[in-house]
Design a protein around this motif. Structure first.
Motif: not given
Length: 208
Positions: A32-54
């Motif tokens: 969780s810290d990894y995910v939300f650190d990424k969002l804070r560093q990018a100055n965004v509120l939401v992370g998205v993605g994953g459809y058909n991702e291996h």
């Protein structure tokens, strides 16, 4: 829109992301810290993605390793955001089914809606919700497009994941209720993608 997305970052959870090899993904707090650190560093509120991702992240849980071929192909889109973020119905419909899929790495509290789209049945699944989201529901309960139907849940009650919404579409429920595979094996990829269309149909996120 299923959740409000004023700004976003596309997150990669495939083997192409070298960060994942350095993390103990079985430790949800670290993940969780990894995910939300990424969002804070990018100055965004939401992370998205994953459809058909291996993805490699499912190796953290025995839930995805119970068959001869592990399940690693993601069939929905993930929207990583704070616990408590409201979730909205994308279309008019009714509650098809719901349950708490309470296993490590599973959906946790889950709601499935049934809609009519282009003259045919279409089902939408919302996983990793709060337990509060299941209160007062019943099968057949009507919902309107734009109505708040749930909220993103905290870990561990959300299946022990960093807070996010798993949003998935299905044209055939295969007789299931309260649950539907959100991840499949490489062998089953084409079969499941044929009945699980890209949820970006309703999200409209550029770059996905």
């Amino acid at each position: 829109m299923v959740i409000s997305i004023p700004s976003y970052l596309i997150l990669d959870f495939s083997a192409a992301n070298p960060d994942l090899a350095t993390l103990d993904l079985t430790d949800t707090a670290v993940f969780s810290d990894y995910v939300f650190d990424k969002l804070r560093q990018a100055n965004v509120l939401v992370g998205v993605g994953g459809y058909n991702e291996h993805r490699v992240i499912y190796r953290r849980s025995a839930h995805f390793q119970q068959t001869a071929e592990p399940r690693e192909i993601h069939l929905g889109i993930d929207l990583w955001a704070d616990a408590g973020t409201p979730v909205y119905a994308p279309l008019d419909g009714v509650v098809h089914s719901f349950q708490d899929n309470n296993n490590f790495g599973d959906y946790g509290p889950t709601i499935i809606l049934e809609h009519q789209y282009a003259g045919k049945p279409l089902y939408s699944l919302y996983g990793h919700l709060s337990r509060l989201s299941l209160e007062g529901l019943y099968e057949g309960k009507p919902v309107k497009a734009g109505e708040t139907i749930a909220e993103i849940g905290p870990y561990p009650e959300n299946g022990n994941w960093p807070p996010h919404l798993h949003f998935q579409l299905m044209t055939d429920m295969l007789g299931l209720t309260g649950d539907f595979p959100g991840v499949c094996s490489l062998r089953d990829r084409d079969r499941y993608l044929a009945i699980c269309p890209d949820p970006n149909l309703f999200l409209g996120i550029e770059g996905l």
